[in-house]
Motif scaffolding. Structure first.
Motif, PDB file in Angstrom:
ATOM      1  N   UNK A   1       7.417 -26.088  12.948  1.00 12.07           N
ATOM      2  CA  UNK A   1       8.909 -26.351  12.854  1.00 12.07           C
ATOM      3  C   UNK A   1       8.641 -27.758  12.259  1.00 12.07           C
ATOM      4  N   UNK A   2       8.048 -28.678  12.574  1.00 12.50           N
ATOM      5  CA  UNK A   2       8.338 -30.229  12.290  1.00 12.50           C
ATOM      6  C   UNK A   2       6.926 -30.772  11.503  1.00 12.50           C
ATOM      7  N   UNK A   3       5.771 -30.029  11.394  1.00  9.17           N
ATOM      8  CA  UNK A   3       4.574 -30.345  10.979  1.00  9.17           C
ATOM      9  C   UNK A   3       3.745 -31.399  11.806  1.00  9.17           C
ATOM     10  N   UNK A   4       4.193 -31.397  12.960  1.00  8.75           N
ATOM     11  CA  UNK A   4       3.487 -32.209  14.022  1.00  8.75           C
ATOM     12  C   UNK A   4       2.157 -31.467  14.223  1.00  8.75           C
ATOM     13  N   UNK A   5       1.227 -32.602  14.819  1.00 11.31           N
ATOM     14  CA  UNK A   5      -0.256 -32.042  15.384  1.00 11.31           C
ATOM     15  C   UNK A   5      -0.857 -31.406  14.156  1.00 11.31           C
ATOM     16  N   UNK A   6      -0.709 -31.735  12.955  1.00 17.09           N
ATOM     17  CA  UNK A   6      -1.471 -31.272  11.788  1.00 17.09           C
ATOM     18  C   UNK A   6      -0.875 -29.730  11.328  1.00 17.09           C
ATOM     19  N   UNK A   7       0.428 -29.486  11.860  1.00 20.61           N
ATOM     20  CA  UNK A   7       0.962 -28.225  11.233  1.00 20.61           C
ATOM     21  C   UNK A   7       1.624 -28.525  10.019  1.00 20.61           C
ATOM     22  N   UNK A   8       2.206 -27.345   9.344  1.00 21.96           N
ATOM     23  CA  UNK A   8       2.574 -27.288   8.162  1.00 21.96           C
ATOM     24  C   UNK A   8       4.083 -27.392   7.847  1.00 21.96           C
TER      25      UNK A   8
ATOM     26  N   UNK B   1      11.044 -16.194   8.820  1.00 19.75           N
ATOM     27  CA  UNK B   1       9.888 -15.750   9.675  1.00 19.75           C
ATOM     28  C   UNK B   1       9.433 -17.257  10.341  1.00 19.75           C
ATOM     29  N   UNK B   2       9.277 -18.264   9.700  1.00 19.64           N
ATOM     30  CA  UNK B   2       8.752 -19.342   9.984  1.00 19.64           C
ATOM     31  C   UNK B   2       9.464 -20.028  11.131  1.00 19.64           C
ATOM     32  N   UNK B   3      10.800 -19.988  10.880  1.00 25.15           N
ATOM     33  CA  UNK B   3      11.612 -20.539  11.818  1.00 25.15           C
ATOM     34  C   UNK B   3      11.822 -19.724  13.193  1.00 25.15           C
ATOM     35  N   UNK B   4      11.688 -18.402  13.222  1.00 23.19           N
ATOM     36  CA  UNK B   4      11.883 -17.674  14.276  1.00 23.19           C
ATOM     37  C   UNK B   4      10.514 -17.671  15.085  1.00 23.19           C
ATOM     38  N   UNK B   5       9.289 -17.903  14.477  1.00 15.92           N
ATOM     39  CA  UNK B   5       7.989 -18.238  14.887  1.00 15.92           C
ATOM     40  C   UNK B   5       7.950 -19.558  15.676  1.00 15.92           C
TER      41      UNK B   5
END
Length: 169
Positions: free
Chosen positions: A24-31, A51-55
């Motif tokens: 959701x936010x790209x925290x901890x190295x996320x996209x 799908x990204x939001x739901x996951x």
């Protein structure tokens, strides 16, 4: 026993929530949503953003609910839903071991939240401290069943790339 359940809930819940915050936010190295949406599209989920939001929301909300011990049944069901989609979309083809991006970790998360769902969140939970009404075991198993059905339905929405004949075909 209650302290052990609390520690396990915090480890599993906050771990799953952290994965949701990556999406959701790209925290901890996320996209973030944009990067996760592109990844979802590469898996055949189109358009990728919903799908990204739901996951991300499923992991974040489910993880937080498990960590704090609130709304028994809801958090485990959300985590089961997201983990099953991940297993069938990404991890199953890679075998069991997490070191090969296999299904070991999402399966362990499912096993843990099912244990919490069955045993309860324990004495040190928001539900218990605030004396909130608890869902019956029957209702909680209906939630888990619905999560499994939704996961399978989600996986069924994937677009598979058609095999395009080549000049030599």
């Amino acid at each position: 026993m209650n302290a052990a359940i609390l520690v396990a809930r915090l480890v599993i819940g906050l771990g799953v929530a952290a994965h949701g915050s990556q999406k959701l936010f790209g925290w901890f190295g996320g996209g973030g949503v944009r990067g996760t949406a592109a990844y979802m599209e590469s898996l055949g989920y189109r358009p990728g953003a919903p799908y990204a939001l739901a996951a991300g929301l499923g992991e974040l909300a489910g993880g937080v609910l498990v960590a704090i011990g609130a709304m028994n049944g809801v958090g485990p069901a959300l985590i089961v839903l997201v983990m099953l989609v991940a297993i069938f979309s990404v991890h199953l083809a890679n075998g069991f071991f997490n070191s090969n991006n296999g299904w070991e970790l999402p399966a362990a998360n499912i096993a843990a939240v099912l244990a919490f769902d069955y045993a309860g969140f324990g004495k040190y939970s928001v539900d218990r401290i605030l004396h909130l009404p608890l869902y019956s075991m029957d209702i909680r198993w209906v939630m888990i069943g619905a999560a499994v059905i939704l996961a399978l339905g989600t996986v069924a929405t994937r677009h598979r790339q058609a095999h395009l004949p080549t000049a030599s075909s």
